[in-house]
Design an enzyme around this catalytic site. Structure first.
Site, mmCIF file in Angstrom:
data_model
loop_
_atom_site.group_PDB
_atom_site.id
_atom_site.type_symbol
_atom_site.label_atom_id
_atom_site.label_comp_id
_atom_site.label_asym_id
_atom_site.label_seq_id
_atom_site.Cartn_x
_atom_site.Cartn_y
_atom_site.Cartn_z
ATOM 1 N N ASN A 1 71.183 99.063 69.970
ATOM 2 C CA ASN A 1 70.000 98.780 70.783
ATOM 3 C C ASN A 1 69.630 100.008 71.607
ATOM 4 O O ASN A 1 70.490 100.745 72.086
ATOM 5 C CB ASN A 1 70.191 97.536 71.651
ATOM 6 C CG ASN A 1 71.389 97.604 72.588
ATOM 7 O OD1 ASN A 1 72.414 98.185 72.252
ATOM 8 N ND2 ASN A 1 71.258 96.984 73.744
ATOM 9 N N ILE A 2 68.337 100.212 71.733
ATOM 10 C CA ILE A 2 67.794 101.348 72.488
ATOM 11 C C ILE A 2 66.799 100.790 73.499
ATOM 12 O O ILE A 2 65.727 100.300 73.123
ATOM 13 C CB ILE A 2 67.067 102.344 71.557
ATOM 14 C CG1 ILE A 2 67.957 102.777 70.384
ATOM 15 C CG2 ILE A 2 66.557 103.545 72.360
ATOM 16 C CD1 ILE A 2 69.129 103.646 70.755
ATOM 17 N N GLU B 1 69.591 95.326 65.448
ATOM 18 C CA GLU B 1 69.315 94.781 64.120
ATOM 19 C C GLU B 1 68.088 95.455 63.501
ATOM 20 O O GLU B 1 68.094 95.832 62.331
ATOM 21 C CB GLU B 1 69.053 93.269 64.184
ATOM 22 C CG GLU B 1 70.196 92.466 64.738
ATOM 23 C CD GLU B 1 70.049 92.204 66.233
ATOM 24 O OE1 GLU B 1 69.829 93.166 67.001
ATOM 25 O OE2 GLU B 1 70.161 91.032 66.623
ATOM 26 N N CYS C 1 67.820 87.940 68.612
ATOM 27 C CA CYS C 1 66.682 87.389 69.358
ATOM 28 C C CYS C 1 65.620 86.882 68.370
ATOM 29 O O CYS C 1 65.690 87.143 67.168
ATOM 30 C CB CYS C 1 66.099 88.445 70.293
ATOM 31 S SG CYS C 1 65.133 89.724 69.469
#
Ligand code: ZN
Length: 144
Positions: free
Chosen positions: A46-47, A59, A92
């Site tokens: 994740n960024i 993802e 999510c």
């Protein structure tokens, strides 16, 4: 083609990959590891961004790389996901929509979270098609 995924090996790799996450705001580090039929592994973390909406999940980073490197969803064997959560981690809603179109619907997603000792453990396997019931798909655009 990888017939038997070495989940312990994937767990170790994903755990190591988590350190590359850029999560200065949430401190919630996520790593995703996509395995391909040719045994290649595509990585994502994740960024986050100060403008929160610009942030991207691990993802979608990994799955975008699958396509950027010339592969298609038919090349994907699995996606392994690890989070810092002690409860069940889960993609999510945005990622679920992304996954339903960029992965085979019968593809397994392995989700790992941490136990009380902060050690990662594999706790769930779910198929892509079960992540998003009644998904909006390409044929949904046809309207008939
Ligand atoms: Zn997401």
């Amino acid at each position: 083609m990888k017939n038997d995924l070495d989940l312990l090996d994937l767990l170790k790799k994903a755990k190591s990959l988590q350190k590359n996450a850029y999560a200065p705001y949430s401190l919630f580090r996520v790593a995703a590891l996509v395995t391909l039929k040719n045994n290649k592994e595509i990585l994502g973390v994740n960024i986050e961004n100060a403008a929160y909406a610009v942030s991207i999940c691990a993802e979608r980073v990994a799955l975008s790389q699958v396509f950027a490197q010339g592969y298609t969803k038919e090349d994907i064997v699995s996606l392994f996901l690890i989070t810092d959560s002690k409860t069940i981690g889960s993609p999510c809603g945005l990622c679920r929509q992304f996954m339903i179109e960029t992965m085979p619907e019968t593809c397994p997603v392995y989700i790992s979270s941490k136990n009380d000792n902060n050690d990662p453990k594999i706790i769930r396997k779910v198929l892509v098609k079960n992540l998003l019931p009644l998904a909006f798909k390409p044929n949904s655009l046809k309207g008939n």
